[in-house]
Motif scaffolding. Sequence first.
Motif, PDB file in Angstrom:
ATOM      1  N   GLY A  30      -7.021   0.978  24.778  1.00  0.00           N
ATOM      2  CA  GLY A  30      -6.828  -0.431  24.432  1.00  0.00           C
ATOM      3  C   GLY A  30      -6.132  -0.622  23.091  1.00  0.00           C
ATOM      4  O   GLY A  30      -5.395  -1.583  22.912  1.00  0.00           O
ATOM      5  N   ASP A  31      -6.362   0.325  22.160  1.00  0.00           N
ATOM      6  CA  ASP A  31      -5.755   0.190  20.834  1.00  0.00           C
ATOM      7  C   ASP A  31      -4.228   0.159  20.891  1.00  0.00           C
ATOM      8  O   ASP A  31      -3.591  -0.451  20.035  1.00  0.00           O
ATOM      9  N   GLY A  32      -3.667   0.802  21.909  1.00  0.00           N
ATOM     10  CA  GLY A  32      -2.205   0.850  21.988  1.00  0.00           C
ATOM     11  C   GLY A  32      -1.612  -0.120  22.990  1.00  0.00           C
ATOM     12  O   GLY A  32      -0.397  -0.165  23.170  1.00  0.00           O
ATOM     13  N   ARG A  33      -2.469  -0.906  23.636  1.00  0.00           N
ATOM     14  CA  ARG A  33      -1.979  -1.759  24.721  1.00  0.00           C
ATOM     15  C   ARG A  33      -1.061  -2.879  24.241  1.00  0.00           C
ATOM     16  O   ARG A  33      -0.062  -3.175  24.874  1.00  0.00           O
ATOM     17  N   PHE A  34      -1.412  -3.496  23.111  1.00  0.00           N
ATOM     18  CA  PHE A  34      -0.599  -4.628  22.653  1.00  0.00           C
ATOM     19  C   PHE A  34       0.831  -4.163  22.363  1.00  0.00           C
ATOM     20  O   PHE A  34       1.795  -4.781  22.801  1.00  0.00           O
ATOM     21  N   ALA A  35       0.925  -3.047  21.664  1.00  0.00           N
ATOM     22  CA  ALA A  35       2.257  -2.522  21.346  1.00  0.00           C
ATOM     23  C   ALA A  35       3.006  -2.150  22.622  1.00  0.00           C
ATOM     24  O   ALA A  35       4.220  -2.337  22.723  1.00  0.00           O
ATOM     25  N   ALA A  36       2.257  -1.646  23.619  1.00  0.00           N
ATOM     26  CA  ALA A  36       2.902  -1.185  24.853  1.00  0.00           C
ATOM     27  C   ALA A  36       3.516  -2.336  25.653  1.00  0.00           C
ATOM     28  O   ALA A  36       4.480  -2.128  26.389  1.00  0.00           O
ATOM     29  N   THR A  37       2.973  -3.551  25.521  1.00  0.00           N
ATOM     30  CA  THR A  37       3.545  -4.662  26.267  1.00  0.00           C
ATOM     31  C   THR A  37       4.909  -5.055  25.708  1.00  0.00           C
ATOM     32  O   THR A  37       5.702  -5.680  26.406  1.00  0.00           O
ATOM     33  N   GLY A  38       5.151  -4.715  24.462  1.00  0.00           N
ATOM     34  CA  GLY A  38       6.447  -5.031  23.859  1.00  0.00           C
ATOM     35  C   GLY A  38       6.564  -6.450  23.361  1.00  0.00           C
ATOM     36  O   GLY A  38       7.633  -6.869  22.930  1.00  0.00           O
ATOM     37  N   SER A  39       5.472  -7.229  23.412  1.00  0.00           N
ATOM     38  CA  SER A  39       5.537  -8.604  22.916  1.00  0.00           C
ATOM     39  C   SER A  39       5.439  -8.612  21.392  1.00  0.00           C
ATOM     40  O   SER A  39       4.531  -8.020  20.821  1.00  0.00           O
ATOM     41  N   THR A  40       6.395  -9.281  20.773  1.00  0.00           N
ATOM     42  CA  THR A  40       6.425  -9.394  19.317  1.00  0.00           C
ATOM     43  C   THR A  40       6.779 -10.832  18.966  1.00  0.00           C
ATOM     44  O   THR A  40       7.078 -11.630  19.859  1.00  0.00           O
ATOM     45  N   MET A  41       6.769 -11.141  17.665  1.00  0.00           N
ATOM     46  CA  MET A  41       7.209 -12.478  17.257  1.00  0.00           C
ATOM     47  C   MET A  41       8.671 -12.700  17.656  1.00  0.00           C
ATOM     48  O   MET A  41       9.086 -13.835  17.894  1.00  0.00           O
ATOM     49  N   GLU A  42       9.419 -11.604  17.771  1.00  0.00           N
ATOM     50  CA  GLU A  42      10.832 -11.724  18.139  1.00  0.00           C
ATOM     51  C   GLU A  42      10.987 -12.097  19.620  1.00  0.00           C
ATOM     52  O   GLU A  42      11.823 -12.939  19.965  1.00  0.00           O
ATOM     53  N   THR A  43      10.182 -11.480  20.497  1.00  0.00           N
ATOM     54  CA  THR A  43      10.293 -11.848  21.915  1.00  0.00           C
ATOM     55  C   THR A  43       9.641 -13.211  22.163  1.00  0.00           C
ATOM     56  O   THR A  43      10.068 -13.963  23.035  1.00  0.00           O
ATOM     57  N   ALA A  44       8.607 -13.536  21.376  1.00  0.00           N
ATOM     58  CA  ALA A  44       7.917 -14.814  21.554  1.00  0.00           C
ATOM     59  C   ALA A  44       8.840 -15.974  21.221  1.00  0.00           C
ATOM     60  O   ALA A  44       8.817 -17.012  21.881  1.00  0.00           O
ATOM     61  N   THR A  45       9.659 -15.797  20.180  1.00  0.00           N
ATOM     62  CA  THR A  45      10.563 -16.878  19.773  1.00  0.00           C
ATOM     63  C   THR A  45      11.957 -16.693  20.358  1.00  0.00           C
ATOM     64  O   THR A  45      12.760 -17.622  20.323  1.00  0.00           O
ATOM     65  N   GLY A  46      12.252 -15.511  20.866  1.00  0.00           N
ATOM     66  CA  GLY A  46      13.597 -15.225  21.377  1.00  0.00           C
ATOM     67  C   GLY A  46      14.638 -15.131  20.287  1.00  0.00           C
ATOM     68  O   GLY A  46      15.834 -15.212  20.552  1.00  0.00           O
ATOM     69  N   LEU A  47      14.200 -14.978  19.036  1.00  0.00           N
ATOM     70  CA  LEU A  47      15.137 -15.011  17.910  1.00  0.00           C
ATOM     71  C   LEU A  47      15.381 -13.632  17.304  1.00  0.00           C
ATOM     72  O   LEU A  47      15.974 -13.508  16.235  1.00  0.00           O
ATOM     73  N   GLY A  48      14.919 -12.605  18.006  1.00  0.00           N
ATOM     74  CA  GLY A  48      15.039 -11.246  17.470  1.00  0.00           C
ATOM     75  C   GLY A  48      16.470 -10.783  17.272  1.00  0.00           C
ATOM     76  O   GLY A  48      16.722  -9.881  16.481  1.00  0.00           O
ATOM     77  N   HIS A  49      17.428 -11.419  17.991  1.00  0.00           N
ATOM     78  CA  HIS A  49      18.820 -10.986  17.835  1.00  0.00           C
ATOM     79  C   HIS A  49      19.382 -11.365  16.468  1.00  0.00           C
ATOM     80  O   HIS A  49      20.397 -10.841  16.045  1.00  0.00           O
TER      81      HIS A  49
END
Lengths: 291, 247
Positions: A180-199
Amino acid sequence: MHPAPSVIIFTVLSGLGFGLLTYLGLGAINPTGLAAFGFFTLAYGLAVGGLLASTLHLGNPKKALLAFTQWRTSWLSREAWLSVLALVLMGFYALGAIFFGTHMRLLGALGAALSIATVLSTSMIYAQLKTVPRWNQWPTPLLFLVFALSGGAILAAQPYIAFILLLITGIVLLLHWLNGDGRFAATGSTMETATGLGHIGKVRLLEPPHTGTNYLMKEMVYVVGRKHALRLRLIALSLAVVLPALILLAFPSSHFAIVVAILSHLVGAFAARWLFFAEAEHVVGLYYGKR
Amino acid sequence: MTQLPTHTDKKLGLVIDLDICVGCHACVVACKGWNDQGYGAPLSDQDPYGSNPAGTFLNRVHSYEITQENGPAQVVHFPKSCLHCDDAPCVTVCPTGASYKRSEDGIVLVNEDACIGCGLCAWACPYGAREMDQAAGIMKKCTLCVDRIYNENLPEIDREPACVRTCPTGARAFGDLSDPDSAVSRSVAERGGFDLMPELGTKPINQYLPPRAKGLGQDIDVLAPLLDIQPEPTGIVGWLDKLLGKP
C-alpha cells in the motif's frame, strides 16, 4: 480518509461476527441448546451490531432500505443482500441447533459461504475505489477475509486453526501496508495530472478555493495522526496477531486465555482498521496540494 | 438506475479556458446563489459568520502556481465542478440508485429522494465534485443547471448554467461536446483541450483549455517602447561617463 468510528466499528465487529458464523455453519463446533444460544447470540450481536453501527454514518438512514435495489453495480448494495441472506439462513440453522439439537449441514455450509461472501463484499466497497490507491489493491479483500476468519476462529475456540490464521493475518497485514505504501505513486496521479498543467512546469497550490475547511477536506484529506503510523502499525501487529497467537499456543485449552486473546485481537484489529482509513490517501487531496 | 447508459444522445458539458480565467470567483457565487433557490435541498452553510465557516459548494476555484525550468512562474486560476464523466465512478457505486447519468444529455444527477447520504459516491469521485450537505444529509453536486438550460420561462440568453452566464471574462463555455461542430468542440480541437486525471479512466465530458505559452524570449512588456531608456547617456552625464571612464 477520515477514520469515522461508526465505519471502523462496523467493519471490525461485523467481520468478526460473520467469521464466527462461518465456523458455526461449517460445523467446526456443533453446540446445541443453551451453548448454541450463547454462540449464535454472540455472532448475531457482533454482525448485526456492526451493521447497525454502519447506518450511523448515513445522512438519511430512514431511506436505508433503498440500498437493496442496485445490486447489479454497487458493492454496498450487494453487501446489504448478502448480509441479510447470510443472517436469515444462519438464523434457521441456529433455530435447529438451539431447539432441536440438529445441525442442518447443507444449510450451514450455504450460510457459511454467504458469511464469507458478505465479508468480501464489505472489503470490495473499499477495494473498488481507484481514487484511494491504498485500498485499490488485491490484498484488501484478503485482509478483511483473514481478519474475519482468524477472529472467528478464536471465538469458535479453535486455538490451532486460530494460531495458523493469525500468522497468515500478520503476513497479509504486512503485505497490505508495504504494498500500500507504494500504491499512490504507482497510479501516477500527481498535481500535474490533476490540473493537466504538467506540460508547463511544476504545479503547486498558490491559494486554496476556500479559507476554511469543507466536507471534502474533512472526509478525504484527513492527514491528522499519520505521524504515529509506524507506532500504531507495531501496536496493531502485536495486539491483533502476535499476542493472541502466543496466548493460544501457550494455553490452548483455557477459556480465560480465549477471552484474553480475543480482547487483545479486537484492540489490535481496531488499531489496524483505524490505520486502514487514516493512512489511505484520496487523489482529491492533490487539488489541495495535500495527500 | 446506477448502471451507466451505453450511449447518451448528447454530451452536455463545460469547456473552461484556463488562459482567460482571472480567479474572481463570480462563478462560485452565482452557482451557490442559483442552487440555493430552485433545484433540490439548498446549499447550507455551517457557522457562516463564526470563526470556522464551512459550507456546501458545487463549484470552486483553486489557484495554482506553475514554476517552469526556464521562465517566470505562472499563476493559473482553476475552476472545478462536476465533469459529468462518461464513465462516472460515482454512479455505479451508489447502492440506492439515487446517483444516475441521463441517457438524453449525459448529465450526472442525484435523485435526492433516494439518497441515503452514505457518501460513497463522493469517495469514488477523483475530482471532489460531490459534497454532502451537512444540514440535509444529502449528496449535492453540479446539475449543469438542469433547471435553467431547458427552462422556457427564462429568456433564451439565460438558458445556460449560472456559472457560464455570470463569468465576466467568458472563461466558461457550455455546449454539446458530442457534436464536433459545436462551438465548444471546436475550441477544444483548436486549443488542445484536455481531461483531468485521465489515468483514472473516468472519461470526463468537461474539458480544460491550457493557458497560452508565456515566458522569457517573448516581448511581453507592452510598455517597453514608452519607457524612454537611453542606451548611451548624453549631455553632462555622458561627459562625466567619458571623463571618469565608464567601463
